[in-house]
Design a protein around this motif. Structure first.
Motif, mmCIF file in Angstrom:
data_model
loop_
_atom_site.group_PDB
_atom_site.id
_atom_site.type_symbol
_atom_site.label_atom_id
_atom_site.label_comp_id
_atom_site.label_asym_id
_atom_site.label_seq_id
_atom_site.Cartn_x
_atom_site.Cartn_y
_atom_site.Cartn_z
ATOM 1 N N ARG A 223 28.944 37.300 -1.767
ATOM 2 C CA ARG A 223 27.748 37.564 -2.572
ATOM 3 C C ARG A 223 26.650 36.613 -2.138
ATOM 4 O O ARG A 223 26.869 35.406 -2.040
ATOM 5 C CB ARG A 223 28.035 37.338 -4.063
ATOM 6 C CG ARG A 223 29.125 38.226 -4.613
ATOM 7 C CD ARG A 223 28.678 39.644 -4.803
ATOM 8 N NE ARG A 223 29.801 40.546 -5.063
ATOM 9 C CZ ARG A 223 29.692 41.800 -5.408
ATOM 10 N NH1 ARG A 223 28.492 42.351 -5.543
ATOM 11 N NH2 ARG A 223 30.769 42.533 -5.607
ATOM 12 N N GLY B 10 32.444 40.286 -12.422
ATOM 13 C CA GLY B 10 32.566 40.009 -11.012
ATOM 14 C C GLY B 10 31.878 38.702 -10.625
ATOM 15 O O GLY B 10 31.200 38.073 -11.428
ATOM 16 N N GLN B 11 32.073 38.356 -9.383
ATOM 17 C CA GLN B 11 31.501 37.100 -8.910
ATOM 18 C C GLN B 11 29.986 37.148 -8.938
ATOM 19 O O GLN B 11 29.388 38.166 -8.578
ATOM 20 C CB GLN B 11 31.985 36.842 -7.480
ATOM 21 C CG GLN B 11 31.411 35.578 -6.875
ATOM 22 C CD GLN B 11 31.579 35.500 -5.371
ATOM 23 O OE1 GLN B 11 31.064 34.629 -4.734
ATOM 24 N NE2 GLN B 11 32.316 36.414 -4.806
ATOM 25 N N GLU C 185 30.233 49.701 -1.939
ATOM 26 C CA GLU C 185 30.109 48.812 -3.083
ATOM 27 C C GLU C 185 29.682 49.623 -4.304
ATOM 28 O O GLU C 185 29.173 50.754 -4.188
ATOM 29 C CB GLU C 185 29.080 47.725 -2.795
ATOM 30 C CG GLU C 185 29.484 46.803 -1.653
ATOM 31 C CD GLU C 185 30.742 46.026 -1.966
ATOM 32 O OE1 GLU C 185 30.759 45.303 -2.980
ATOM 33 O OE2 GLU C 185 31.708 46.125 -1.165
ATOM 34 N N ASN D 190 37.527 37.793 -0.153
ATOM 35 C CA ASN D 190 36.873 38.729 0.773
ATOM 36 C C ASN D 190 35.635 39.395 0.183
ATOM 37 O O ASN D 190 35.144 40.369 0.745
ATOM 38 C CB ASN D 190 37.850 39.815 1.230
ATOM 39 C CG ASN D 190 38.944 39.240 2.100
ATOM 40 O OD1 ASN D 190 38.709 38.340 2.885
ATOM 41 N ND2 ASN D 190 40.148 39.757 1.944
ATOM 42 N N ASP D 191 35.170 38.908 -0.927
ATOM 43 C CA ASP D 191 33.965 39.428 -1.565
ATOM 44 C C ASP D 191 32.850 38.406 -1.355
ATOM 45 O O ASP D 191 32.923 37.298 -1.894
ATOM 46 C CB ASP D 191 34.222 39.661 -3.057
ATOM 47 C CG ASP D 191 32.998 40.198 -3.773
ATOM 48 O OD1 ASP D 191 32.941 40.085 -5.016
ATOM 49 O OD2 ASP D 191 32.101 40.736 -3.097
#
Lengths: 114, 109
Positions: free
Chosen positions: B98, B1-2, A58, B95-96
């Protein structure tokens, strides 16, 4: 759900040294994940480890600092290299469930760097 | 990003009172998951919500997924001391996954 063990459960290390954390799963899994959780904080994904390929890191995490091995479908290691006090944290491995995206976590490794 | 935001950060209740934690995503989610982490423990999966407007119950726990699939809530009815811990939501998008910051619940007997 999978049963996951981690070694060591905790360690106190000197700055500049490295520590390798082991994660063992009782069943074969495709994907394994490594997280960091600082005290009282949320979980931050370090990398995803698939067997037979390079780990995917990441943003903010690099292979030189956190090399990962994934030699087979039940085992992975995370090394925290050249440690500094900022690396003090809990490191958790996890795996996905069989049928969906839920994650099952190991008990964690509590690392203190002095 | 999310981004996944969770509130409140802390909640202290008297035993028997209700408790709710809220999770909001900056993007539409494929699913949302909830985890509980007891003090000194590791996160434990509670439930996953997939469908718009979905509601699931586990005894005194009620989980909801918003119609737009961007928010979720966990409600505990009549809290008990065994409910103590930090509750995390985790949103999945492309597929991310958080995790939210978590809500730490303390319960006074």
């Amino acid at each position: 759900s999978a049963v996951i063990s981690q070694k060591p459960s905790r360690d106190i290390c000197q700055r500049g040294t490295s520590l390798t954390i082991q994660c063992q799963v009782d069943s074969q899994v495709t994907m394994m994940f490594w997280y960091r959780q600082q005290p009282g904080q949320s979980l931050t994904l370090i990398a995803t480890a698939n067997q037979g390929s390079e780990a995917t890191y990441e943003s903010g995490f690099v292979i030189d600092k956190f090399p990962i091995s994934r030699p087979n479908l039940t085992f992975s290691t995370l090394t925290v290299s050249n440690m500094s006090p900022e690396d003090s944290s809990i490191y958790l491995c996890s795996v996905e469930g069989d049928s969906s995206y839920e994650q099952y976590f190991g008990p964690g490794t509590r690392l203190t760097v002095t | 990003g999310q981004q996944v935001m969770q509130i409140p950060q802390y909640q202290h209740v008297q035993e028997g009172e209700d408790f709710t934690t809220y999770c909001n995503s900056s993007t539409t989610l494929s699913n949302i998951q909830w985890y509980k982490q007891r003090p000194g423990g590791h996160p434990v999966f509670l439930i996953q919500l997939v469908k718009s407007g979905e509601v699931k119950k586990q005894k005194r726990l009620t989980f909801q997924f918003g119609e737009a699939k961007k928010n979720s809530s966990l409600h505990i009815t009549a809290t008990q001391t065994t409910d103590v811990g930090t509750y995390f939501c985790a949103g999945l998008n492309n597929n991310d996954m958080r995790f939210g910051a978590g809500t730490r619940l303390t319960v006074k007997p």
